[in-house]
Design a protein around this motif. Structure first.
Motif, PDB file in Angstrom:
ATOM      1  N   TYR A   1      37.622 -70.106  49.308  1.00 58.75           N
ATOM      2  CA  TYR A   1      37.493 -68.882  48.493  1.00 58.75           C
ATOM      3  C   TYR A   1      36.021 -68.646  48.137  1.00 58.75           C
ATOM      4  N   ALA A   2      35.362 -69.710  47.669  1.00 58.56           N
ATOM      5  CA  ALA A   2      33.961 -69.570  47.239  1.00 58.56           C
ATOM      6  C   ALA A   2      33.060 -69.261  48.427  1.00 58.56           C
ATOM      7  N   MET A   3      33.281 -69.965  49.532  1.00 61.24           N
ATOM      8  CA  MET A   3      32.431 -69.799  50.714  1.00 61.24           C
ATOM      9  C   MET A   3      32.522 -68.389  51.275  1.00 61.24           C
ATOM     10  N   SER A   4      33.711 -67.791  51.174  1.00 56.88           N
ATOM     11  CA  SER A   4      33.885 -66.456  51.767  1.00 56.88           C
ATOM     12  C   SER A   4      33.635 -65.337  50.753  1.00 56.88           C
ATOM     13  N   SER A   5      33.249 -65.702  49.525  1.00 65.49           N
ATOM     14  CA  SER A   5      32.969 -64.686  48.498  1.00 65.49           C
ATOM     15  C   SER A   5      31.548 -64.143  48.654  1.00 65.49           C
ATOM     16  N   PRO A   6      31.339 -62.870  48.262  1.00 63.54           N
ATOM     17  CA  PRO A   6      29.998 -62.284  48.403  1.00 63.54           C
ATOM     18  C   PRO A   6      29.014 -62.787  47.351  1.00 63.54           C
ATOM     19  N   LEU A   7      27.739 -62.711  47.675  1.00 63.17           N
ATOM     20  CA  LEU A   7      26.691 -62.987  46.684  1.00 63.17           C
ATOM     21  C   LEU A   7      26.631 -61.794  45.730  1.00 63.17           C
ATOM     22  N   PRO A   8      26.112 -61.972  44.503  1.00 61.59           N
ATOM     23  CA  PRO A   8      26.021 -60.820  43.581  1.00 61.59           C
ATOM     24  C   PRO A   8      25.099 -59.763  44.162  1.00 61.59           C
ATOM     25  N   ASP A   9      25.380 -58.520  43.791  1.00 61.50           N
ATOM     26  CA  ASP A   9      24.544 -57.427  44.264  1.00 61.50           C
ATOM     27  C   ASP A   9      23.294 -57.338  43.384  1.00 61.50           C
ATOM     28  N   ALA A  10      22.162 -57.076  44.011  1.00 60.64           N
ATOM     29  CA  ALA A  10      20.904 -57.008  43.257  1.00 60.64           C
ATOM     30  C   ALA A  10      20.963 -55.951  42.153  1.00 60.64           C
ATOM     31  N   SER A  11      21.743 -54.899  42.373  1.00 60.13           N
ATOM     32  CA  SER A  11      21.830 -53.819  41.374  1.00 60.13           C
ATOM     33  C   SER A  11      22.544 -54.293  40.099  1.00 60.13           C
ATOM     34  N   ASP A  12      23.202 -55.446  40.159  1.00 56.95           N
ATOM     35  CA  ASP A  12      23.926 -55.984  38.997  1.00 56.95           C
ATOM     36  C   ASP A  12      23.080 -56.983  38.190  1.00 56.95           C
ATOM     37  N   ALA A  13      21.814 -57.106  38.545  1.00 55.08           N
ATOM     38  CA  ALA A  13      20.986 -58.169  37.964  1.00 55.08           C
ATOM     39  C   ALA A  13      20.946 -58.146  36.432  1.00 55.08           C
ATOM     40  N   THR A  14      20.980 -56.962  35.822  1.00 57.92           N
ATOM     41  CA  THR A  14      20.872 -56.925  34.351  1.00 57.92           C
ATOM     42  C   THR A  14      22.201 -56.619  33.657  1.00 57.92           C
ATOM     43  N   THR A  15      23.293 -56.429  34.415  1.00 65.26           N
ATOM     44  CA  THR A  15      24.572 -56.211  33.729  1.00 65.26           C
ATOM     45  C   THR A  15      25.073 -57.539  33.158  1.00 65.26           C
ATOM     46  N   ASP A  16      25.710 -57.465  32.008  1.00 62.86           N
ATOM     47  CA  ASP A  16      26.221 -58.638  31.275  1.00 62.86           C
ATOM     48  C   ASP A  16      25.107 -59.550  30.753  1.00 62.86           C
ATOM     49  N   VAL A  17      23.884 -59.113  30.841  1.00 61.53           N
ATOM     50  CA  VAL A  17      22.769 -59.954  30.397  1.00 61.53           C
ATOM     51  C   VAL A  17      22.358 -59.563  28.976  1.00 61.53           C
ATOM     52  N   TYR A  18      22.336 -58.271  28.704  1.00 60.33           N
ATOM     53  CA  TYR A  18      21.964 -57.798  27.368  1.00 60.33           C
ATOM     54  C   TYR A  18      23.177 -57.170  26.689  1.00 60.33           C
ATOM     55  N   ALA A  19      23.272 -57.310  25.371  1.00 57.68           N
ATOM     56  CA  ALA A  19      24.384 -56.712  24.638  1.00 57.68           C
ATOM     57  C   ALA A  19      24.240 -55.196  24.658  1.00 57.68           C
ATOM     58  N   GLU A  20      25.374 -54.508  24.621  1.00 61.28           N
ATOM     59  CA  GLU A  20      25.376 -53.040  24.571  1.00 61.28           C
ATOM     60  C   GLU A  20      24.576 -52.565  23.369  1.00 61.28           C
ATOM     61  N   GLY A  21      23.806 -51.518  23.549  1.00 61.46           N
ATOM     62  CA  GLY A  21      23.147 -50.902  22.412  1.00 61.46           C
ATOM     63  C   GLY A  21      21.791 -51.498  22.085  1.00 61.46           C
ATOM     64  N   ILE A  22      21.351 -52.531  22.831  1.00 59.17           N
ATOM     65  CA  ILE A  22      20.045 -53.121  22.556  1.00 59.17           C
ATOM     66  C   ILE A  22      19.013 -52.360  23.407  1.00 59.17           C
ATOM     67  N   ALA A  23      18.015 -51.813  22.748  1.00 57.96           N
ATOM     68  CA  ALA A  23      16.990 -51.056  23.487  1.00 57.96           C
ATOM     69  C   ALA A  23      16.110 -52.035  24.244  1.00 57.96           C
ATOM     70  N   LEU A  24      15.876 -51.755  25.522  1.00 59.10           N
ATOM     71  CA  LEU A  24      15.029 -52.648  26.327  1.00 59.10           C
ATOM     72  C   LEU A  24      13.602 -52.137  26.378  1.00 59.10           C
TER      73      LEU A  24
END
Ligand SMILES: Cc1ncc(C[n+]2csc(CCOP(=O)(O)OP(=O)(O)O)c2C)c(N)n1
Ligand SMILES: [Mg+2]
Length: 329
Positions: free
Chosen positions: A306-329
Motif C-alpha cells: 500500500y505504502a510503496m504504491s501510494s503517491p508522494l505529496p503534491d508540492a502544491s500541498d506544502a503549506t496545507t495543514d501546517v498553519y492554523a486557519e486564520g493566522i496571517a502569514l
C-alpha cells in the motif's frame, strides 16, 4: 512436566506475544526493504525492545495517549496505528497519517492516540505533561504514556517534566526504555546514578525498576502505573531494562558494542523466548503460533505494498495543514 504457574493470565500473554511478534516482523521487513534499496531515509530499529510497549498495549484503552521518539516503531504499532497509514508516513507518502509531511521522525495519529513522535531528545516529556494536564482538566480518565531513552533522562526537560507531573499529580507514566546506549555511549558512562528509576525519588514519584524484556514483570509494572494514574494517584517513573539489537541507526557498524554482550542479548531474544514459553506451557500450539505469524505476514506485506504504491505529496500541498486557519502569514 508441570507447567510453571504464570502470574499473568494466558490471554494477556498471548496478546503481548501477538503484538511483539508483529513489531519484530515489521522491523525485519523494514530493514530488508531498506537493504534492498527500495526505500531511503533514516531508520532506528527497536528490535529487542518489543515487550515494553506490547505489555502496555494489554493495559491501555484506545483513548489513552502515547508519546514516543524516533526509535518509536514498536510504540506506534503497539498503540494500534494502522499499518497502512503508518508505513505510508514512514515512506513520506500522501496517504500517510500526516500526509507524508512528518516522516519517520514525526509520526502522529490522533485517532489511535499516538500523539507525538519526536527527534529532539527529552522533548516528549514536558509535552506529555501537557497532554496529561489536558486529560485531568477535562476529567476524561485518559492516561498519557511518555516513552524515551536512557540518554533522555540526562536532559533538563526530563527533570522539569517529572517535577510538574508530581506537583500536579497528573495521569502520566514516564517510561524510560533503558536500552543501555545513548547513540554510541554506554549509559553507565554518562549517568550519575546506577538506576535511572532512583531519580524519581527526587520528585516524590512512584518509581519502578523492571526487566523490560520479561512480559510478566513488565505487564505488572505497566498495570500498576496505569491503574494509579487512572485512579487519580499521580505519575509513575518506570525504568524498563532492555537492549537494542541493531545499534543506534540503520548502517551503524556497532564497533563500540562488545560482541559477547550483543550475542548474549540476541540469544535471549525476548520475542522468541515468549514464543517458546507459550508453546512449552501449552498455552499455544505450534500450529496456532504459525497461524498468528501467517496473519501478521499478510497484514505487513499488504501495508508495505500500500505504502510503496501510494503517491508522494503534491508540492502544491506544502503549506496545507501546517498553519492554523486564520493566522496571517
Ligand atoms: C536535544 C538533542 N540532543 C542531542 C540529540 C542527538 N541524539 C539523537 S539520538 C541521541 C541518543 C539518545 O539516546 P537515548 O535517549 O538513550 O535513546 P535511544 O536512541 O537509545 O532509544 C542523541 C544524543 C538530539 N536528537 N536531540
Ligand atoms: Mg538508549
Amino acid at each position: 512436566m508441570t507447567a510453571v504457574q504464570s502470574r499473568v493470565s494466558p490471554d494477556v500473554l498471548v496478546k503481548i506475544f501477538t503484538t511483539a511478534a508483529k513489531i519484530k516482523m515489521y522491523d525485519e521487513t523494514y530493514r530488508a526493504t531498506m537493504r534492498a534499496g527500495k526505500i531511503g531515509g533514516m531508520y532506528y530499529s527497536a528490535r529487542g525492545q518489543e515487550i515494553i510497549p506490547s505489555s502496555f498495549s494489554a493495559v491501555l484503552e484506545p483513548s489513552d495517549y502515547v508519546l514516543t521518539i524516533y526509535r518509536g516503531i514498536h510504540d506506534q504499532i503497539a498503540k494500534g496505528v494502522p499499518l497502512n497509514t503508518l508505513t505510508a508516513e514512514f515512506f513520506g507518502r500522501a496517504t500517510g497519517s500526516c500526509k507524508g509531511k512528518g516522516g519517520p521522525m514525526h509520526v502522529t495519529d490522533v485517532a489511535s492516540g499516538l500523539i507525538l513522535t519526536t527527534g529532539v531528545v527529552g522533548s516528549g516529556l514536558p509535552i506529555g505533561v501537557g497532554v496529561a494536564l489536558s486529560a485531568k482538566m477535562r476529567k476524561s480518565g485518559q492516561v498519557a504514556i511518555v516513552n524515551f531513552g536512557d540518554g533522555a533522562s540526562n536532559i533538563g526537560a526530563f527533570h522539569e517534566a517529572l517535577n510538574m507531573a508530581a506537583l500536579w499529580e497528573l495521569p502520566v507514566v514516564f517510561v524510560c526504555q533503558n536500552n543501555q546506549y545513548a547513540e554510541y555511549t554506554k549509559y553507565s558512562l554518562g549517568m550519575s546514578v546506577d538506576q535511572i528509576s532512583k531519580r524519581g525519588a527526587a520528585y516524590t514519584m512512584r518509581s519502578i525498576h523492571v526487566d523490560g524484556n520479561d512480559p510478566e514483570a513488565m505487564y505488572e509494572a505497566a498495570k500498576t502505573a496505569v491503574d494509579a494514574a487512572r485512579a487519580g494517584e499521580g505519575p509513575t517513573l518506570i525504568e524498563a531494562m532492555t537492549y537494542r539489537f541493531y545499534g543506534h541507526v540503520m548502517g551503524d557498524m556497532m564497533k563500540y558494542m562488545p560482541d559477547d554482550e550483543l550475542e548474549a542479548a540476541r540469544a535471549a531474544d525476548p520475542v522468541l523466548k515468549l514464543r517458546a514459553d507459550l508453546i512449552a506451557a501449552g498455552t499455544l500450539t505450534d500450529e496456532q503460533v504459525t497461524q498468528i505469524e501467517a496473519g501478521l505476514r499478510t497484514e505487513i506485506d499488504e501495508a508495505f505494498e500500500y505504502a510503496m504504491s501510494s503517491p508522494l505529496p503534491d508540492a502544491s500541498d506544502a503549506t496545507t495543514d501546517v498553519y492554523a486557519e486564520g493566522i496571517a502569514l
